[in-house]
Design an enzyme around this catalytic site. Structure first.
Site, PDB file in Angstrom:
ATOM      1  N   GLY A  22       0.818  -1.200   0.000  1.00 41.69           N
ATOM      2  CA  GLY A  22       0.000   0.000   0.000  1.00 41.69           C
ATOM      3  C   GLY A  22       0.849   1.246   0.000  1.00 41.69           C
ATOM      4  N   GLY A  43      -0.484   8.534   2.598  1.00 42.24           N
ATOM      5  CA  GLY A  43      -0.017   9.905   2.645  1.00 42.24           C
ATOM      6  C   GLY A  43       1.381  10.070   3.190  1.00 42.24           C
ATOM      7  N   PHE A  44       1.798   9.165   4.029  1.00 50.21           N
ATOM      8  CA  PHE A  44       3.072   9.383   4.697  1.00 50.21           C
ATOM      9  C   PHE A  44       4.176   8.464   4.210  1.00 50.21           C
ATOM     10  CE2 PHE A  44      -0.433  10.512   7.424  1.00 50.21           C
ATOM     11  CZ  PHE A  44      -0.151  11.849   7.651  1.00 50.21           C
ATOM     12  N   GLY A  45       3.856   7.632   3.258  1.00 49.79           N
ATOM     13  CA  GLY A  45       4.893   6.765   2.722  1.00 49.79           C
ATOM     14  C   GLY A  45       4.324   5.428   2.300  1.00 49.79           C
ATOM     15  N   VAL A  50       3.922   1.248   2.243  1.00 49.07           N
ATOM     16  CA  VAL A  50       3.839   0.167   3.213  1.00 49.07           C
ATOM     17  C   VAL A  50       4.252  -1.140   2.547  1.00 49.07           C
ATOM     18  CG1 VAL A  50       2.363  -1.041   4.848  1.00 49.07           C
ATOM     19  CG2 VAL A  50       1.899   1.331   4.285  1.00 49.07           C
ATOM     20  N   LYS A  87       6.175   0.468   7.442  1.00 50.55           N
ATOM     21  CA  LYS A  87       5.835   1.752   6.818  1.00 50.55           C
ATOM     22  C   LYS A  87       7.101   2.580   6.701  1.00 50.55           C
ATOM     23  CE  LYS A  87       2.538   5.020   6.060  1.00 50.55           C
ATOM     24  NZ  LYS A  87       1.117   5.021   5.874  1.00 50.55           N
ATOM     25  N   ASP A 147      -7.298  11.223   7.893  1.00 53.03           N
ATOM     26  CA  ASP A 147      -7.303  10.475   6.634  1.00 53.03           C
ATOM     27  C   ASP A 147      -8.004   9.140   6.827  1.00 53.03           C
ATOM     28  OD1 ASP A 147      -6.909   9.995   3.990  1.00 53.03           O
ATOM     29  OD2 ASP A 147      -4.798   9.455   4.159  1.00 53.03           O
TER      30      ASP A 147
END
Ligand code: NAG
Ligand code: NAG
Ligand code: NAG
Ligand code: NAG
Ligand code: NAG
Ligand code: NAG
Ligand code: NAG
Ligand code: NAG
Ligand code: NAG
Ligand code: NAG
Ligand code: NAG
Length: 823
Positions: free
Chosen positions: A509, A512-514, A516, A530, A627
């Site tokens: 996946g 928004g933050f990076g 996975v 993550k 989110d």
């Protein structure tokens, strides 16, 4: 031999002459040698490497490392088994990066193992930590590194009787080498003696000192924070690296601190001695001994005996057991221990007594069930007549776990309760309950409990267990306040290996933050990794603080953070892995929809609502997720929903109601209008997203890509139109026609519509959302117009059309977690 000798010698000395070390240095280059009498000196003048004789008392010569200012304190020996008989030894650093200790006639006496990888231009260096390393010449290293796992070869991987700060005990995760401390035979003879000090990995990790297979001391198992029972043996702090399950300890290490000089020695008599150098007087001060107490000696009271140094005599039998030999017992010979009375109807006439502030019994015959809580554990133990005790091995209240012992209980000691809060529960016959001799305080309470048990039987036992659990939780609550919750730190190389170097095949996946990734730490341990987007510019301390904060958020409906990894610019979070991946696969995937009948969907809605309520209200910090969407809801093997990516967006002070941001992070389709358009967010913008989620779960359709032949509204708009026509049940996913409960579905649609109302103040808070969902009697208001109730075709502004059309929208700036700190 005799004739060739002189010729050989002249060549030998010639060579030495050529390569002789002119000045004192800390390095050797390939082809260089060190002869007896020469030394290497570490850069900061702390350690010497050279040849020595122990206690200067005999002519045996060893190659070793000692403190420059106290040359009689040897910290490492190369050829401990194969001493030289004279001063003819030469240490050569070969061009292929190995060390060879030899003399002219005898040949090689000792050689180092090959470096973990081939080196182009190797160099040997003595560090100020006392570590002798082999390394690529061009690589720079940091002397202050506290954990040394990454040198191609290092003497720290081959310790003798001394552990220095920075040295690992346990497994070098880089090389897989198991590192333990071994005593010397005598102060004159460094060859391996009887005792070893190591991490014992019998299911749960303990530190042990043993002579062969016979234990002399053990700490008690790792309890998620430290070793149960180690509190008592000094204030030494050390770092612990564990596996993700926090049962197995990979290694421990004392942090290296350049201004404090200390060492730990396993003496020939099997005791650990710690010494600290007084740098003013240059004298070694004794700091502590392990075992430090008569009750620390392994099995002091024999089997089923409990040792308490503060009472006379120190040994007692557990309740329900009696001395094997009364005569020996009264004469203070406790070695035979105590014998358990065999009871005929064990399950009905026995119960458990809490023993608090104790070292847990040794893990001789045991079972560990990681997912069982304490009351389930008690029940399971009670049902098996050979189960003699149980405990939660963790001290963190959030961790469940059931450790059960079978057969004799060995090596239990009591601590003053304020020093060790861990407890376990030992089986006792109900008839023996008057004797709460080992359970210390609170006798009155327990006697009362006892009476209740004998009257009402099993059912009451379980309730009482509940009471005890509550008490433990309270104690633990205090504890976690005192202690700085430390998450396991993972080595970057471990993460690289686990994710096959972040291969795209492992990517599961991207948010928004990076990105996975699925990672495999071992065959049985899968994790979600993550990898936060770079360029955050966030400092290590800042990051650690945030991670500690996220780690403290623990709830059944939140994904659990297991650890993190920091290296250079890399910031990585390691989460538990959810085998069922995310909710959107289920509700939007044509083949999986059938797997989610209505009752499951309702449970999922309730679970998400509980998780979000926890973030908004129940956690110590008010967390706004920002989110929330189906792809951020993960499902475990039982389809229990877990919210992921929480805490990354922004943390709030409790009194802060809303804030405005220029950096909008989130996903259109789920974003409240005031947030998408003005960047204003609050708990109510999360409620909006929750409403969208509820409607999506009921309808099995996506809000943003919803289409209908009659109009151009999104799913929420469509739901509202149906609601006003009293045709709301038409919204429902056809796959649920056999399983739905009409009242519940209706209620969910109405609550969903209340959540997505356009005006912030009209939307309910999560507590009332939960209340409305779960109470059939609750009176619900009529929903007003939802946010974005505008037909999409009427938009002319391209940017706003983009809101509905884009899959996911994020500005570049928001892809960092610095955002967490912009208050
Ligand atoms: C080391 O010595 C060998 C032979 O004695 C020579 O071939 C080699 O070039 C030398 N290497 C270095 C780095 O000096
Ligand atoms: C070390 O040597 C001294 C004198 O040579 C001697 O008295 C002492 O017993 C020796 N120590 C050990 C541990 O052998
Ligand atoms: C080499 O070492 C052996 C064993 O220590 C010793 O017997 C021998 O005398 C040494 N040779 C020389 C030339 O010193
Ligand atoms: C390394 O060098 C030594 C001496 O030069 C040699 O005996 C040994 O076989 C070499 N090892 C390898 C792995 O090449
Ligand atoms: C270690 O164990 C062996 C065999 O059990 C015993 O002979 C020896 O005395 C023990 N060593 C010490 C120092 O107690
Ligand atoms: C442990 O710490 C206390 C106070 O922090 C100190 O008084 C005591 O000497 C320390 N003990 C050891 C063994 O270092
Ligand atoms: C290093 O040791 C000194 C002296 O014991 C102490 O004052 C200092 O706080 C220590 N530094 C760290 C980072 O622990
Ligand atoms: C064990 O050896 C250490 C160091 O030699 C000494 O200080 C200690 O008193 C000894 N302990 C026992 C119980 O013999
Ligand atoms: C333990 O787990 C069982 C089953 O999952 C549950 O019913 C019970 O409430 C739990 N008890 C506690 C104290 O968490
Ligand atoms: C009790 O537990 C032990 C250990 O797991 C097992 O071997 C034994 O079969 C169990 N006994 C019963 C009656 O379940
Ligand atoms: C424990 O109970 C037994 C039998 O009930 C009794 O004989 C014994 O004296 C009691 N022990 C203590 C320490 O009270």
């Amino acid at each position: 031999m005799i004739t060739t000798s002189p010729i050989f010698f002249s060549i030998f000395f010639c060579l030495i002459f050529l390569l002789q070390l002119t000045t004192s240095t800390d390095t050797l280059s390939p082809n260089q040698s060190l002869i007896d009498g020469q030394i290497l000196t570490s850069e900061g003048q702390r350690f010497h490497l050279g040849f020595f004789s122990p206690n200067n008392s005999n002519l045996k010569r060893y190659l070793g490392i000692w403190y420059k200012t106290t040359p009689d304190v040897i910290v490492w020996v190369a050829n401990s088994r194969t001493p030289l008989q004279d001063s003819s030894g030469t240490l050569t650093f070969t061009k292929n990066g190995t060390l060879i200790l030899e003399n002219a006639t005898h040949g090689v006496l000792w050689a180092s193992s090959k470096p973990s990888h081939e080196l182009e231009s190797p160099i040997l260096k003595l560090l100020d930590t006392g570590n002798l390393i082999i390394q690529e010449k061009t690589t720079t290293y940091d002397d202050s590194v506290t954990t040394t796992t990454s040198f191609p070869w290092q003497s720290f991987d081959y310790p003798g009787n001394t552990r220095l700060p920075g040295m690992l005990l346990g497994e070098n995760t880089e090389t897989g080498k198991e590192i333990q401390i071994t005593s010397w035979i005598s102060p004159d003879d460094p060859s391996p003696g009887d005792f070893t000090y190591k991490i014992d990995q019998l299911g749960l990790s303990q530190l042990t000192i043993s002579n062969g297979t016979r234990k002399r001391f053990r700490t008690g198992p790792f309890n998620g924070i430290c070793f149960n029972g180690l509190l008592m043996v000094g204030n030494q702090t050390f770092r612990i690296l564990t596996d993700v399950d926090r049962i197995r300890v990979r290694y421990i290490t004392d942090p290296y601190n350049a201004s404090s000089i200390n060492r730990l020695v396993l003496a020939q008599n099997g005791t650990i001695q710690r010494y600290v150098l007084d740098q003013k007087t240059n004298e070694w001060k004794h700091s502590f001994t392990i075992p430090g107490n008569v009750c620390d000696i392994y099995g002091q009271c024999g089997k089923n005996g409990i040792c308490n140094p503060e009472q006379e005599p120190i040994c007692k039998c557990f309740d329900g057991t009696k001395p094997v030999s009364d005569q020996e017992w009264v004469s203070s010979d406790w070695s035979k221990g105590c014998r358990r009375d065999v009871s005929e109807d064990c399950g009905n006439v026995e119960t458990f007594v809490k023993i608090s502030g104790a070292k847990l019994p040794d893990l001789l015959r045991f079972e560990m069930k990681k997912n069982m809580n304490l009351s389930e554990c008690q029940e399971k133990c009670l049902r098996n007549c050979s189960c003699t005790a149980y405990a939660n091995p963790y001290v963190n209240s959030a961790d469940t776990g059931c450790l059960m012992w079978f057969g004799d209980l060995v090596d239990v000691r009591k601590y003053p309760e304020e020093n060790n809060e861990q407890s376990f529960y030992a089986r006792v016959p109900i008839s023996k309950q008057g004797n709460f001799s080992v359970s210390g305080k609170n006798n009155k309470k327990k006697v009362l409990i006892t009476i209740a048990i004998s009257v009402v039987g099993l059912l009451t036992t379980m309730m009482i267990c509940g009471c005890i659990v509550v008490k433990i939780k309270k104690i633990r609550g205090q504890k976690s306040k005192k202690e700085d919750l430390e998450l396991p730190l993972f080595e970057f190389s471990t993460i690289v290996a686990a994710t096959k170097n972040f291969s795209s095949a492992n990517m599961i996946g991207e948010g928004g933050f990076g990105a996975v990734y699925k990672g495999e730490l071992s065959k049985k341990q899968e994790v979600a990794v993550k990898r936060l987007s770079k360029h955050s510019g966030q400092g290590i301390e800042e990051f650690k603080n945030e991670v500690n904060l996220i780690a403290k958020l623990q709830h059944r409906n939140l994904v659990r953070l297991l650890g993190c990894c920091i290296q250079g610019e890399e910031r990585i979070l390691i989460y538990e892995y959810m085998e069922n991946n995310c909710l959107d696969h289920f509700i939007f995937g044509p083949s999986k929809k059938q797997l989610l009948p209505w009752p499951k969907r309702f449970d999922i809605i309730m679970g998400i609502a509980r998780g979000l309520l926890y973030l908004h209200q129940d956690s110590r910090l008010k967390i706004i997720h920002r989110d929330l969407k189906t792809s951020n809801i993960l499902l475990d093997s039982n389809l229990i929903p877990k919210i992921s990516d929480f805490g990354l967006a922004r943390t709030f002070d409790l009194d802060q109601a809303s804030a405005k941001t220029k950096r909008v992070v989130g996903t259109y389709g789920y974003m409240a209008p005031e947030y998408a358009i003005d960047g204003k967010f609050s708990i109510k913008s999360d409620v909006f997203s929750m409403g969208v989620l509820i409607l999506e779960i009921v309808a099995g359709k996506k809000n943003r890509s919803f289409s209908h032949p009659d109009h151009h509204h999104n799913l929420a708009g469509h739901a509202w139109l149906l609601w006003n026509d009293e045709r709301d049940m038409e919204l429902m996913d056809g796959n649920m026609k056999d399983s739905y409960v009409e009242k519940q579905v209706r209620r969910c649609i109405q609550v969903g519509l209340l959540c997505v109302q356009k005006l912030v103040d009209d939307r309910p808070e999560m507590s009332s959302v939960l209340f409305m969902l779960s109470n059939e009697e609750a009176k619900l208001e009529e929903p007003k117009e939802p946010g974005f109730f505008v037909e999409r075709s009427s938009f002319h502004d391209e940017e706003k059309i983009h809101i509905f059309g884009s899959e996911e929208y994020m500005t570049k700036d928001t892809m960092t977690i610095t955002d967490m700190d912009t208050r």
